[in-house]
Enzyme design. Structure first.
Site, mmCIF file in Angstrom:
data_model
loop_
_atom_site.group_PDB
_atom_site.id
_atom_site.type_symbol
_atom_site.label_atom_id
_atom_site.label_comp_id
_atom_site.label_asym_id
_atom_site.label_seq_id
_atom_site.Cartn_x
_atom_site.Cartn_y
_atom_site.Cartn_z
ATOM 1 N N GLU A 1 -7.907 -5.096 -0.979
ATOM 2 C CA GLU A 1 -8.319 -5.328 -2.262
ATOM 3 C C GLU A 1 -8.469 -6.678 -1.995
ATOM 4 O O GLU A 1 -9.243 -7.478 -2.773
ATOM 5 C CB GLU A 1 -7.151 -4.662 -3.557
ATOM 6 C CG GLU A 1 -7.329 -3.583 -3.436
ATOM 7 C CD GLU A 1 -6.635 -2.878 -4.122
ATOM 8 O OE1 GLU A 1 -5.175 -3.638 -4.562
ATOM 9 O OE2 GLU A 1 -5.869 -1.857 -4.367
ATOM 10 N N HIS B 1 1.081 -1.312 0.379
ATOM 11 C CA HIS B 1 -0.053 0.139 -0.084
ATOM 12 C C HIS B 1 0.963 1.188 -0.210
ATOM 13 O O HIS B 1 2.088 1.342 0.611
ATOM 14 C CB HIS B 1 -0.560 0.011 0.980
ATOM 15 C CG HIS B 1 -1.840 0.799 1.367
ATOM 16 N ND1 HIS B 1 -1.953 2.759 1.577
ATOM 17 C CD2 HIS B 1 -3.232 1.359 0.635
ATOM 18 C CE1 HIS B 1 -2.841 2.700 1.845
ATOM 19 N NE2 HIS B 1 -3.988 2.164 1.138
#
Length: 362
Positions: A305, A246
């Site tokens: 995700e 991320h």
């Protein structure tokens, strides 16, 4: 000058705080750990909008008025044509949102909260040759979304799972789509314009388009025994492992655990493919070990995700619709930021540094 505006502070906000070092997300003064799994979509929407748009609506009032707004925006579904249905779901949904009037009042905000929740299931049904279902104003938002998608009233566990997802992704700092929303709001163009700009940013593959490829990865791996070899081969080819790493978090994304926990009641009641979950967990463990070995200097952990893909798949959403479902949850954050910008911010107008050729001297 910082390319990509890395670490540049562009706004003060009361809406959310992303602590990448601690792996913590705070939404309007409440930790995600306390919101996810115990709050409904209406709860967090009321929390985010409180004080930013009048009149204030508590969760119960918002649920009632949001149900009526869903019925109102459904009229746009009746005008859908074949050209619109040829578009990807998120583009078709965006086109329908663009038909809504612009404004900065509570009625505009409610229509925008309702619109993606109504338009996405309708587009998906029409694209598979089925008749869209009118909203049920008496249901909460999450339950009605699933009913409009499948044609059946969802179970309590399914509704709770979607609520957890929508709450978890409701707001997340000054990400690309939220910044786009605030830029448009700073011009006072209206909330509909802000939301359209945000959806346009979200659909980019570097922002909201990654959950679907997580399922492609799981399909490619196939079984637990193949996880390690497949992942190593992908890294050897220079490919990115979807659902890991991320831009902000240097530790595990707290939203990943919230969504992983949301799958447990579905598994316990036989409403999810448990072998699919077992495969995902095996892939997660293998990927974390391999990434630690291959990239020892980088903090690459599971992000939102990875389990988003599994949760939305279990609720019946096709992978090409995942970005649209993300928009359903994030719209309330976009609206809250747009309202905050309009109340307190200036016209956003950064400078650029010219690096092109100079005119020749006379």
């Amino acid at each position: 000058m910082k390319n990509g505006l890395e670490d540049v502070i562009a706004a003060e906000t009361q809406l959310s705080d992303v602590d990448g070092e601690a792996g913590r997300l705070i939404i309007r003064g409440v930790s995600l750990d306390h919101l996810a799994g115990s709050s409904t979509y209406e709860d967090v929407a009321a929390l985010l909008l409180d004080g930013l748009i009048e009149p204030h609506l508590d969760a119960s009032e918002l649920r009632c008025r949001l149900g009526k707004a869903r019925r109102e925006v459904f009229a746009e579904v009746e005008t859908v044509d074949t050209r619109l249905l040829a578009l990807p779901p998120v583009d078709a949904m965006r086109a329908l949102v663009a038909r809504l009037p612009d404004g900065e009042d509570i009625d505009t905000a409610l229509r925008l909260l309702a619109a993606p929740a109504v338009f996405l299931p309708a587009v998906l049904r029409l694209q598979r040759g089925e008749k869209p279902l009118k909203p049920d104003a008496g249901l909460p938002q999450s339950a009605d979304i699933l009913r409009m998608l499948s044609g059946a009233v969802p179970s309590a566990e399914q509704t709770a799972a979607l609520d957890t997802y929508l709450v978890t992704i409701s707001d997340h700092g000054l990400n690309a789509s939220t910044f786009a929303s605030r830029v448009i709001a700073s011009t006072r163009a209206g909330l509909t314009s802000s939301v359209l700009a945000a959806i346009s940013a979200l659909k980019g593959p570097l922002h909201g388009g990654a959950p679907g490829p997580v399922l492609d990865m799981l399909d490619g791996i196939g079984n637990e025994a193949n996880a390690g070899p497949w992942l190593r081969s992908a890294l050897d080819r220079g490919e990115r492992l979807m659902g890991f790493g991320h831009r902000v978090y240097r530790v595990r994304d707290p939203r990943a655990d919230a969504l992983k926990n949301a799958l447990k009641p579905l598994g316990a009641t036989g409403q999810v493919n448990t072998s699919r979950i077992a495969l995902a967990e095996a892939v997660e463990q293998a990927a974390l070990a391999i990434l630690k070995e291959r990239k020892p200097g980088r903090s690459l952990d599971v992000n939102v995700e990875f389990y988003t893909a599994l949760l939305l798949e279990s609720l019946g959403f096709p992978r090409e619709a995942f970005t649209g479902v993300f928009a359903i949850g994030r719209t309330v954050g976009w609206i809250a930021h747009a309202c905050e910008q309009a109340l307190e911010g200036r016209l956003i107008r950064p400078r650029s540094v010219y690096v092109g050729p100079l005119p020749e001297a006379a």
